[in-house]
Design a protein around this motif. Structure first.
Motif, short mmCIF file in Angstrom:
data_model
loop_
_atom_site.label_atom_id
_atom_site.label_comp_id
_atom_site.label_asym_id
_atom_site.label_seq_id
_atom_site.Cartn_x
_atom_site.Cartn_y
_atom_site.Cartn_z
N ALA A 59 0.76 -1.11 -0.11
CA ALA A 59 -0.08 -0.16 -0.09
C ALA A 59 0.94 1.28 0.02
N PHE A 60 0.40 2.26 -0.46
CA PHE A 60 1.03 3.73 -0.67
C PHE A 60 0.27 4.57 -0.21
N SER A 61 1.03 5.93 0.10
CA SER A 61 0.04 7.26 0.20
C SER A 61 -0.76 7.43 -1.01
N ASP A 63 -0.36 9.96 -2.91
CA ASP A 63 0.36 10.42 -4.04
C ASP A 63 1.30 9.35 -4.53
N HIS A 64 1.13 8.17 -4.11
CA HIS A 64 2.22 6.98 -4.44
C HIS A 64 3.58 7.28 -4.26
N ARG A 65 4.04 8.31 -3.25
CA ARG A 65 5.38 8.81 -3.46
C ARG A 65 6.26 7.60 -2.96
N GLU A 66 5.84 6.47 -2.31
CA GLU A 66 6.72 5.22 -2.15
C GLU A 66 7.07 4.34 -3.33
N ALA A 67 6.20 4.65 -4.41
CA ALA A 67 6.26 3.63 -5.66
C ALA A 67 7.24 4.12 -6.64
N ASN A 68 8.19 3.23 -6.95
CA ASN A 68 9.18 3.46 -8.12
C ASN A 68 8.39 3.71 -9.53
N PRO A 69 8.31 5.01 -9.90
CA PRO A 69 7.48 4.93 -11.15
C PRO A 69 8.22 4.17 -12.34
N HIS A 70 9.27 3.87 -12.23
CA HIS A 70 10.18 3.16 -13.27
C HIS A 70 10.19 1.52 -13.26
N SER A 71 9.39 1.26 -12.23
CA SER A 71 9.45 -0.42 -11.88
C SER A 71 8.29 -0.89 -12.94
N ILE A 82 -3.97 2.98 -7.73
CA ILE A 82 -4.69 1.81 -6.89
C ILE A 82 -3.67 1.58 -5.59
N LEU A 83 -4.26 0.90 -4.89
CA LEU A 83 -3.59 0.37 -3.51
C LEU A 83 -3.12 1.46 -2.50
N LYS A 84 -4.05 2.24 -2.65
CA LYS A 84 -3.96 3.32 -1.42
C LYS A 84 -4.13 2.89 -0.11
N ASP A 102 -4.37 -8.34 15.72
CA ASP A 102 -3.75 -8.75 14.45
C ASP A 102 -2.78 -7.55 14.15
N TRP A 103 -1.52 -8.04 13.51
CA TRP A 103 -0.62 -7.20 12.77
C TRP A 103 -0.98 -6.44 11.69
N ASP A 104 -0.72 -5.40 11.36
CA ASP A 104 -0.73 -4.59 9.97
C ASP A 104 0.57 -4.19 9.42
N ILE A 105 1.12 -5.04 8.57
CA ILE A 105 2.32 -4.80 8.14
C ILE A 105 2.10 -4.16 6.54
N VAL A 106 2.48 -2.80 6.49
CA VAL A 106 2.43 -2.03 5.42
C VAL A 106 3.83 -2.16 4.51
N LYS A 107 3.87 -2.65 3.46
CA LYS A 107 4.88 -2.58 2.64
C LYS A 107 5.02 -1.82 1.16
N HIS A 108 6.07 -1.40 0.98
CA HIS A 108 6.09 -0.49 -0.69
C HIS A 108 6.74 -1.29 -1.65
N ARG A 109 7.22 -2.70 -1.34
CA ARG A 109 7.97 -3.52 -2.29
C ARG A 109 7.20 -4.75 -2.34
N VAL A 110 7.89 -5.72 -3.00
CA VAL A 110 7.30 -7.04 -2.95
C VAL A 110 7.58 -7.86 -1.67
N SER A 111 8.58 -7.89 -1.29
CA SER A 111 8.59 -8.48 -0.01
C SER A 111 8.39 -7.81 1.37
N PRO A 112 7.74 -8.58 2.08
CA PRO A 112 7.10 -8.10 3.35
C PRO A 112 8.32 -7.84 4.46
N PHE A 113 9.55 -8.25 4.04
CA PHE A 113 10.64 -7.76 4.95
C PHE A 113 11.35 -6.66 4.34
#
Length: 191
Positions: A59-61, A63-71, A82-84, A102-113
């Protein structure tokens, strides 16, 4: 062995019939494999056994600031809005609703780690075994299995609670990670 169940990327934009990906091939696989119902049953079994549940969300802000636009993966997500994190699309499907503990783990890449607090929480809680399932098998499930394996966790994948955009992709993905985890059906998990 102390365990946790990681429910991976089971968000409305990905799995709900009205979600962006839920309308396409991934959504068709989620429905035909009955992933929502199977995952809900697995969550209930884990809780009944006293196994904590953690929801991992990509998930992302707004404005999707955490998403790599070139990915190849994250560029289209940002472009399509999507995925805001705080919107319906970024929320976990209602039938899999989290409980307060329950835990809520928000990630900005494929791996949750990657760049999350997941490993810190797992180590703090003394977790040794990770049960996991979700969508999609070729992305977050594979990344979770490989990263968890390399961090010395025992990993169990609930194979019938996972899906990819095609049955072949799912089968190929499960075959490629089988040496790093124990694939089981949801009914055989949490023993």
């Amino acid at each position: 062995m102390k365990s946790i169940y990681l429910v991976l990327d089971m968000q409305n934009d990905l799995v709900h019939p009205d979600g962006a990906s839920g309308k396409g091939p991934l959504g068709e696989q989620v429905r035909s494999r009955e992933i929502i119902a199977r995952t809900a049953a697995a969550i209930a079994r884990a809780r009944a056994k006293g196994i904590p549940v953690a929801y991992v969300r990509v998930a992302f802000s707004d404005d999707h600031r955490e998403a790599n636009p070139h990915s190849q993966v994250f560029g289209p997500i940002a472009k399509n809005g999507i995925l805001k994190k705080n919107a319906w699309g970024g929320a976990v499907h209602d039938e899999l609703a989290a409980q307060v503990q329950d835990w809520d783990i928000v990630k900005h890449r494929v791996s949750p780690f990657y760049a999350t607090h997941l490993e810190v929480l797992l180590r703090r809680e003394g977790i040794e075994r990770i049960y996991c399932s979700g969508v999609s098998t070729q992305a977050v499930v594979q990344a979770t299995v490989r990263d968890a394996h390399d961090r010395d966790f025992d990993v169990v994948v609930l194979e019938d609670c996972c899906a990819s955009p095609s049955a072949q992709e799912h089968e190929n993905s499960m075959a490629s990670i089988a040496r790093f985890c124990t694939p089981v059906s949801a009914s055989d998990a949490f023993v």
